[in-house]
Design an enzyme around this catalytic site. Structure first.
Site, PDB file in Angstrom:
ATOM      1  CG  ASP A 136      -2.030  -1.026   1.141  1.00 23.23           C
ATOM      2  OD1 ASP A 136      -2.446  -1.358   0.018  1.00 23.23           O
ATOM      3  OD2 ASP A 136      -2.491  -1.492   2.191  1.00 23.23           O
ATOM      4  CG  ASP A 154      -6.482  -1.393  -1.565  1.00 23.62           C
ATOM      5  OD1 ASP A 154      -6.637  -2.631  -1.648  1.00 23.62           O
ATOM      6  OD2 ASP A 154      -5.606  -0.863  -0.852  1.00 23.62           O
TER       7      ASP A 154
END
Length: 178
Positions: A136, A154
């Site tokens: 991330d 995401d």
């Protein structure tokens, strides 16, 4: 032949692997997957985000490296190898289920949405297999408020789920399942 022996015309025509919109689903899934993986590979190995530190993109957006060993929002963190493989296996099973659903869907919107979810699942799934955690890197923040750190996979998943929800409300409660 009795009615019990004749195949149901609805289920008899429902494909398992390749359907009406499978080309669209595949194109969307591959595009999202490539964008996700390219961004992660460049930030990890091209720029060296782990070594060189955060990149300020805007006053409220920066790229930082976060290894997510859980699922969305860092839930269900898995530090053990077995836990990481279970999450990776679940990702694979869910992706296969989404593909089967997409082969049977009758709407471009549902196909697009499922392609996005598949793209995100594959992008994060490859991270789990390659690194044992999801990469991330996008961090939104304003003052002391900090939103969670996420990636392109995401975004694909959220957009896909939003499309499925929109379709379910637009055409009735069970339209996305058709």
């Amino acid at each position: 032949m009795s009615d019990l022996q004749q195949p149901d015309p609805v289920t008899a025509k429902r494909p398992l692997v390749w359907g009406r919109f499978s080309s669209l689903v595949l194109a969307v899934a591959l595009t999202g997957f490539v964008l996700d993986q390219t961004s992660k590979l460049w930030l990890l190995f091209g720029y060296g985000l782990g070594v060189n530190g955060p990149i300020e993109v805007l006053p409220f957006v920066e790229f930082v490296l976060v290894w997510n060993r859980g699922v969305s929002y860092g839930l269900f963190q898995q530090d053990s190898l077995a836990g990481q493989w279970i999450l990776a296996g679940l990702t694979l099973a869910i992706t296969i289920g989404m593909w089967v659903w997409s082969a049977r869907c009758q709407s471009k919107l549902v196909a697009l949405a499922l392609g996005l979810v598949i793209a995100g699942a594959l992008g994060n799934g490859v991270d789990r297999f390659a690194y044992g955690a999801v990469v991330d890197f996008v961090h939104f923040h304003v003052g002391d408020f900090s939103w969670y750190v996420f990636n392109i996979a995401d975004v694909c998943i959220i957009a896909g789920v939003a499309g499925l929800l929109y379709d379910s409300f637009r055409n009735g409660p069970n339209s996305a399942a058709k």
